[in-house]
Design a protein around this motif. Structure first.
Motif, mmCIF file in Angstrom:
data_model
loop_
_atom_site.group_PDB
_atom_site.id
_atom_site.type_symbol
_atom_site.label_atom_id
_atom_site.label_comp_id
_atom_site.label_asym_id
_atom_site.label_seq_id
_atom_site.Cartn_x
_atom_site.Cartn_y
_atom_site.Cartn_z
ATOM 1 N N LEU A 176 2.109 86.606 63.711
ATOM 2 C CA LEU A 176 1.265 86.150 64.844
ATOM 3 C C LEU A 176 1.271 84.538 64.773
ATOM 4 N N CYS A 177 1.248 84.447 63.702
ATOM 5 C CA CYS A 177 1.187 82.141 63.449
ATOM 6 C C CYS A 177 2.781 81.712 63.579
ATOM 7 N N VAL A 178 3.660 82.395 63.605
ATOM 8 C CA VAL A 178 4.546 82.199 64.035
ATOM 9 C C VAL A 178 5.708 82.685 65.531
ATOM 10 N N SER A 179 4.520 83.277 66.199
ATOM 11 C CA SER A 179 4.438 83.326 67.523
ATOM 12 C C SER A 179 3.463 82.046 68.326
ATOM 13 N N CYS A 180 2.776 81.552 67.878
ATOM 14 C CA CYS A 180 2.298 80.815 68.451
ATOM 15 C C CYS A 180 3.078 79.250 68.155
ATOM 16 N N HIS A 181 3.474 78.825 67.900
ATOM 17 C CA HIS A 181 4.747 78.102 66.848
ATOM 18 C C HIS A 181 5.575 78.036 67.548
ATOM 19 N N GLN A 182 5.994 79.485 67.897
ATOM 20 C CA GLN A 182 7.812 78.949 68.430
ATOM 21 C C GLN A 182 7.169 78.598 70.139
ATOM 22 N N ASN A 233 -2.404 78.872 76.823
ATOM 23 C CA ASN A 233 -1.028 79.621 75.435
ATOM 24 C C ASN A 233 -2.052 79.452 74.442
ATOM 25 N N PHE A 234 -2.751 78.410 73.883
ATOM 26 C CA PHE A 234 -3.190 77.685 72.307
ATOM 27 C C PHE A 234 -4.087 79.319 72.687
ATOM 28 N N GLU A 235 -5.472 78.877 73.044
ATOM 29 C CA GLU A 235 -5.976 79.366 73.876
ATOM 30 C C GLU A 235 -5.935 81.408 73.530
ATOM 31 N N PRO A 253 -3.508 62.432 59.891
ATOM 32 C CA PRO A 253 -3.344 64.469 60.530
ATOM 33 C C PRO A 253 -3.950 64.367 61.441
ATOM 34 N N SER A 254 -4.051 65.224 62.723
ATOM 35 C CA SER A 254 -5.042 65.582 63.259
ATOM 36 C C SER A 254 -5.710 66.223 62.597
ATOM 37 N N GLU A 255 -7.199 66.446 63.165
ATOM 38 C CA GLU A 255 -7.918 67.651 62.333
ATOM 39 C C GLU A 255 -7.828 68.608 62.240
ATOM 40 N N HIS A 265 -6.304 71.482 59.654
ATOM 41 C CA HIS A 265 -7.071 72.174 59.571
ATOM 42 C C HIS A 265 -5.727 73.885 58.944
ATOM 43 N N MET A 266 -4.907 73.743 60.159
ATOM 44 C CA MET A 266 -3.297 74.559 59.867
ATOM 45 C C MET A 266 -3.413 74.815 58.074
ATOM 46 N N ASN A 267 -2.975 73.122 57.417
ATOM 47 C CA ASN A 267 -2.615 73.791 56.244
ATOM 48 C C ASN A 267 -3.572 73.816 55.004
ATOM 49 N N HIS A 268 -4.746 73.928 55.734
ATOM 50 C CA HIS A 268 -6.197 74.787 55.454
ATOM 51 C C HIS A 268 -5.274 75.980 55.142
ATOM 52 N N GLU A 299 5.740 60.121 51.515
ATOM 53 C CA GLU A 299 5.780 60.121 52.801
ATOM 54 C C GLU A 299 4.627 60.712 53.552
ATOM 55 N N TYR A 300 5.728 62.213 54.145
ATOM 56 C CA TYR A 300 4.650 62.664 55.116
ATOM 57 C C TYR A 300 3.621 62.567 55.165
ATOM 58 N N ASP A 301 3.555 62.360 53.847
ATOM 59 C CA ASP A 301 1.322 62.820 53.434
ATOM 60 C C ASP A 301 0.635 61.254 54.824
ATOM 61 N N LYS A 321 -9.906 69.136 66.823
ATOM 62 C CA LYS A 321 -8.996 68.089 67.400
ATOM 63 C C LYS A 321 -7.666 68.359 67.278
ATOM 64 N N LEU A 322 -6.719 68.771 68.449
ATOM 65 C CA LEU A 322 -5.604 68.022 68.453
ATOM 66 C C LEU A 322 -5.242 67.173 68.263
ATOM 67 N N SER A 323 -3.746 67.099 67.344
ATOM 68 C CA SER A 323 -2.933 65.993 68.031
ATOM 69 C C SER A 323 -2.998 65.158 69.668
ATOM 70 N N ASP A 324 -3.354 63.880 69.121
ATOM 71 C CA ASP A 324 -3.699 62.811 70.988
ATOM 72 C C ASP A 324 -2.771 63.996 72.091
ATOM 73 N N PRO A 378 10.065 77.664 59.418
ATOM 74 C CA PRO A 378 10.765 78.948 57.768
ATOM 75 C C PRO A 378 10.068 78.017 56.863
ATOM 76 N N ARG A 379 9.181 77.323 57.150
ATOM 77 C CA ARG A 379 7.170 77.651 55.814
ATOM 78 C C ARG A 379 7.013 78.562 56.126
ATOM 79 N N ILE A 380 6.185 78.917 57.161
ATOM 80 C CA ILE A 380 4.989 79.736 57.355
ATOM 81 C C ILE A 380 5.606 81.079 57.094
ATOM 82 N N PHE A 440 -3.857 82.404 72.066
ATOM 83 C CA PHE A 440 -3.277 83.155 71.503
ATOM 84 C C PHE A 440 -4.237 83.161 69.526
ATOM 85 N N SER A 441 -4.545 81.857 69.697
ATOM 86 C CA SER A 441 -5.732 81.592 68.523
ATOM 87 C C SER A 441 -6.771 83.008 68.955
ATOM 88 N N HIS A 442 -6.986 83.565 70.235
ATOM 89 C CA HIS A 442 -7.668 84.465 70.156
ATOM 90 C C HIS A 442 -7.579 85.826 69.184
HETATM 91 C C1 HEC Z 1 -2.890 79.663 68.633
HETATM 92 C C2 HEC Z 1 -1.448 78.842 67.777
HETATM 93 C C3 HEC Z 1 -1.447 78.430 66.650
HETATM 94 C C4 HEC Z 1 -1.743 79.782 65.472
HETATM 95 C C5 HEC Z 1 -1.852 81.058 65.579
HETATM 96 C C6 HEC Z 1 -1.442 78.951 64.092
HETATM 97 N N1 HEC Z 1 -0.281 77.481 64.566
HETATM 98 FE FE1 HEC Z 1 -0.081 76.552 63.106
HETATM 99 N N2 HEC Z 1 -0.236 75.172 64.177
HETATM 100 C C7 HEC Z 1 -0.137 74.973 65.849
HETATM 101 C C8 HEC Z 1 -0.052 73.335 66.178
HETATM 102 C C9 HEC Z 1 -1.011 73.624 68.004
HETATM 103 C C10 HEC Z 1 -0.101 72.676 65.747
HETATM 104 C C11 HEC Z 1 -0.373 71.587 65.764
HETATM 105 C C12 HEC Z 1 -1.206 70.347 65.328
HETATM 106 C C13 HEC Z 1 -1.484 68.928 65.843
HETATM 107 O O1 HEC Z 1 -0.803 68.492 65.814
HETATM 108 O O2 HEC Z 1 -2.550 68.860 65.908
HETATM 109 C C14 HEC Z 1 0.208 73.546 64.581
HETATM 110 C C15 HEC Z 1 0.437 72.259 62.920
HETATM 111 C C16 HEC Z 1 1.375 73.698 61.778
HETATM 112 C C17 HEC Z 1 1.156 73.091 60.551
HETATM 113 C C18 HEC Z 1 1.772 71.674 60.198
HETATM 114 C C19 HEC Z 1 0.733 70.865 60.021
HETATM 115 C C20 HEC Z 1 1.103 69.275 59.963
HETATM 116 O O3 HEC Z 1 1.152 68.752 58.046
HETATM 117 O O4 HEC Z 1 1.859 68.583 60.973
HETATM 118 C C21 HEC Z 1 1.693 73.821 59.775
HETATM 119 C C22 HEC Z 1 1.818 73.833 57.660
HETATM 120 C C23 HEC Z 1 1.204 75.289 60.478
HETATM 121 N N3 HEC Z 1 0.093 75.440 61.688
HETATM 122 C C24 HEC Z 1 0.971 76.765 59.341
HETATM 123 C C25 HEC Z 1 -0.627 77.329 60.613
HETATM 124 C C26 HEC Z 1 0.067 78.699 59.670
HETATM 125 C C27 HEC Z 1 0.534 78.920 58.338
HETATM 126 C C28 HEC Z 1 -0.703 79.646 60.552
HETATM 127 C C29 HEC Z 1 -0.949 81.224 60.221
HETATM 128 C C30 HEC Z 1 -2.263 81.095 59.420
HETATM 129 C C31 HEC Z 1 -0.762 78.763 62.354
HETATM 130 N N4 HEC Z 1 -0.384 77.946 61.523
HETATM 131 C C32 HEC Z 1 -1.104 79.824 62.756
HETATM 132 C C33 HEC Z 1 -0.709 76.462 66.941
HETATM 133 C C34 HEC Z 1 -0.603 77.622 65.758
#
Ligand code: HEC
Length: 143
Positions: free
Chosen positions: A121-127, A87-89, A36-38, A42-45, A30-32, A77-80, A135-137, A91-93
């Protein structure tokens, strides 16, 4: 008011992942159906890439090739309702820098630790950005 709406959207989107995680495959399908945004794609990849590296390390292989696709975090591209804020910049660097270290075969730091630092770092940015998938990460951590 508008701000409130953005917060709500953020909450909904980032928490749908949590529900997916907690329930069965059916809800995953259902979720699929959402588009999803680009960046979400990419995050799932990235999740898959990280999982592959985890499997490699656990079976004693040494990953040597940095997957260039990771760099897409700078352009996708992030979700709209989300924006590339400071912060995102930041963490991503940091994330890409740490990611590169996994493939540094001359490093004195144990591979497992370099790998886990990336997951942290995945988790830190997500926090700060999107708590739903945490939880999945966390399952990517090598114990
Ligand atoms: C720089 C910050 C940042 C980092 C680092 C980051 N994420 Fe994310 N992540 C995000 C943001 C923001 C979104 C929401 C993207 C959107 O909705 O456009 C997201 C979304 C996701 C999602 C949900 C995607 C979906 O289907 O909606 C997953 C899973 C995920 N990230 C996994 C990871 C994993 C695994 C890593 C590390 C390998 C990672 N993220 C690193 C910021 C980050």
């Amino acid at each position: 008011m508008r701000y409130l709406l953005i917060i709500c959207l953020l909450f909904v989107s980032c928490n749908s992942e949590k529900q997916t995680n907690a329930t069965s495959e059916t809800s995953k399908k259902e979720y699929d159906m959402y588009l999803p945004s680009e960046m979400a794609t990419h995050m799932n990849h990235m999740f898959d890439i990280q999982e592959t590296i985890k499997n490699q390390i656990e079976s004693g292989e040494i990953p040597i090739e940095f997957p260039d696709e990771i760099l897409k975090i700078h352009t996708a591209k992030l979700s709209d309702f989300k924006e590339r804020n400071q912060n995102f910049e930041a963490f991503s660097h940091l994330f890409v820098e740490r990611f590169e270290l996994i493939f540094d075969t001359t490093s004195q730091i144990p591979l497992k630790q370099r790998y886990n630092d990336v997951v942290k770092l995945c988790v830190s940015c997500h926090q700060t950005e999107c708590t739903g998938p945490i939880p999945r990460i966390q399952k990517l951590i090598i114990k």
